[in-house]
Design a protein around this motif. Structure first.
Motif, PDB file in Angstrom:
ATOM      1  N   ARG A 100      -5.074  -7.602  -5.395  1.00 19.36           N
ATOM      2  CA  ARG A 100      -4.153  -7.493  -6.531  1.00 19.36           C
ATOM      3  C   ARG A 100      -4.658  -6.473  -7.553  1.00 19.36           C
ATOM      4  N   GLN A 101      -5.952  -6.505  -7.856  1.00 15.86           N
ATOM      5  CA  GLN A 101      -6.476  -5.588  -8.860  1.00 15.86           C
ATOM      6  C   GLN A 101      -6.474  -4.144  -8.356  1.00 15.86           C
ATOM      7  N   LEU A 102      -6.760  -3.950  -7.064  1.00 12.08           N
ATOM      8  CA  LEU A 102      -6.647  -2.604  -6.499  1.00 12.08           C
ATOM      9  C   LEU A 102      -5.201  -2.129  -6.539  1.00 12.08           C
ATOM     10  N   ALA A 107      -1.054   1.342  -8.654  1.00 12.43           N
ATOM     11  CA  ALA A 107       0.243   1.517  -9.308  1.00 12.43           C
ATOM     12  C   ALA A 107       0.116   2.393 -10.541  1.00 12.43           C
ATOM     13  N   GLU A 108      -0.963   2.203 -11.301  1.00 11.35           N
ATOM     14  CA  GLU A 108      -1.189   3.031 -12.493  1.00 11.35           C
ATOM     15  C   GLU A 108      -1.395   4.495 -12.103  1.00 11.35           C
ATOM     16  N   VAL A 128      -0.744  -1.564   0.683  1.00 11.72           N
ATOM     17  CA  VAL A 128       0.428  -0.832   0.194  1.00 11.72           C
ATOM     18  C   VAL A 128       1.358  -1.791  -0.549  1.00 11.72           C
ATOM     19  N   TYR A 129       1.540  -2.983   0.011  1.00 16.68           N
ATOM     20  CA  TYR A 129       2.382  -3.997  -0.631  1.00 16.68           C
ATOM     21  C   TYR A 129       1.905  -4.308  -2.047  1.00 16.68           C
ATOM     22  N   ASN A 130       0.597  -4.441  -2.222  1.00 13.27           N
ATOM     23  CA  ASN A 130       0.072  -4.819  -3.529  1.00 13.27           C
ATOM     24  C   ASN A 130       0.227  -3.706  -4.568  1.00 13.27           C
ATOM     25  N   ILE A 131       0.202  -2.456  -4.153  1.00 16.36           N
ATOM     26  CA  ILE A 131       0.485  -1.370  -5.097  1.00 16.36           C
ATOM     27  C   ILE A 131       1.929  -1.429  -5.546  1.00 16.36           C
ATOM     28  N   ILE A 132       2.843  -1.505  -4.588  1.00 16.97           N
ATOM     29  CA  ILE A 132       4.270  -1.513  -4.918  1.00 16.97           C
ATOM     30  C   ILE A 132       4.624  -2.741  -5.751  1.00 16.97           C
ATOM     31  N   GLN A 134       2.919  -4.166  -7.957  1.00 17.93           N
ATOM     32  CA  GLN A 134       2.375  -4.096  -9.316  1.00 17.93           C
ATOM     33  C   GLN A 134       3.118  -3.089 -10.198  1.00 17.93           C
ATOM     34  N   ILE A 135       4.080  -2.377  -9.644  1.00 15.85           N
ATOM     35  CA  ILE A 135       4.815  -1.391 -10.432  1.00 15.85           C
ATOM     36  C   ILE A 135       5.821  -2.095 -11.325  1.00 15.85           C
TER      37      ILE A 135
END
Length: 328
Positions: A100-102, A107-108, A128-132, A134-135
């Protein structure tokens, strides 16, 4: 009056820019809302916000977060051909929290590099899922990107981690568009594969994918003694996988310790954008979690398969130890 911004005197410009900056930074209004208020376009509002920063009306102070390991980041920049690297300090953080933190850091970073005309290629997987995921949708309504599928569907057990679902979510996060590649990742029969690739809908999707200027991908590595995930398992025995010297997989292809795409039949069964086009993509962002992916990540770095690395401290140190690069 606003249409004659360039004809305003400096005091009038300052008053307008101060108002716009206040609405954007203090009232948290989107650029679309500000544009509607002033009966103008979002692109003019974006320019005014930038002008406010350039003229010193807005000053931004960045407080470096202790959740990033800048020392390791600098070592990676010095030793690898990377445009950027982000290393999460994940000591004592469970695996799911690391993901989650990655994702948040990813996302930032994505928010910093996208432009309204960005075409973002998307692969699959938890990273990839966790980046998307967090947007923030509200912060990005003005950026109308296009999300595209670089290769065919993996048919993962969990559909929310597969490319089509991730592409839809990414497009929604930026109020943008998306384009699917309506085909499987691999087609065994050469005759059938060539015919499908020439179908207008498939061909159009692949050609569009070649225009991507950003790609988000994970890196497949070894788990225990096996390199093969469920994606590859169904092709073992049919595509000379047993004799390969592969250490990892990316973009649907297996690669060796030097980052060379393996010369095996399995890699020739892929339906999607070719490697030449992928390697010409401006931002090839690889997100890696887990020390079992050390060898795979080293190969991806050596082969320039990625040029932006987002990973955690454990993986970073494991890579440096393996390569005997001092990090103390």
């Amino acid at each position: 009056m606003l249409n004659d911004y360039d004809k305003m005197n400096e005091e009038e410009k300052k008053e307008l820019l101060s108002k716009v900056a206040h609405m954007y930074y203090n009232e948290n209004k989107t650029q679309s809302e500000i544009a509607e208020y002033f009966s103008t376009t979002r692109f003019k509002v974006s320019k005014w916000i930038q002008d406010a920063r350039n003229k010193g009306i807005v000053e931004i102070t960045i407080h470096t977060s202790n959740n990033r390991n800048t020392k390791l980041e600098n070592i990676f920049k010095e030793n690898f051909a990377l445009n950027n690297v982000i290393v999460l300090n994940n000591q004592f953080i469970p695996y799911e929290d690391t993901l989650r933190q990655l994702g948040k850091l990813g996302a930032e970073y994505l928010n910093r590099i996208i432009t309204p005309d960005s075409i973002i290629g998307v692969l699959w997987g938890k990273t990839v899922y966790n980046i998307i995921n967090q947007i923030s949708i509200n912060d990005n309504q003005f950026v109308e990107i296009t999300a595209v599928q670089i290769v065919g569907n993996v048919a993962k057990d969990n559909p929310i981690l597969d490319s089509p679902e991730l592409i839809k979510n990414l497009a929604a996060a930026y109020n943008g568009k998306y384009k699917f590649l309506l085909a499987p990742l691999y087609i065994q029969d050469d005759y059938i594969r060539k015919g499908i690739i020439e179908e207008p809908v498939i061909k159009d999707a692949i050609e569009y994918g070649k225009k991507a200027n950003i790609i988000l991908t994970g890196i497949g590595g070894q788990t225990g003694t096996s390199l093969y995930s469920n994606i590859w398992e169904k092709y073992r025995g049919n595509c000379d996988l047993e004799n390969t010297d592969a250490v990892g997989s990316i973009y649907g292809r297996l690669f060796d310790k030097s980052g060379n795409i393996c010369d095996i039949s399995a890699n020739k069964k892929v339906v999607g954008v070719n490697m030449e086009s992928i390697l010409n993509t401006k931002y090839r962002i690889g997100i890696v979690v887990g020390k079992h992916k050390t060898d795979a990540t080293i190969g991806a770095l050596k082969g320039n398969l990625i040029n932006v690395l987002i990973t955690d401290r454990d993986v970073a140190i494991s890579i440096l130890k393996k390569l005997k690069i001092n990090f103390e």
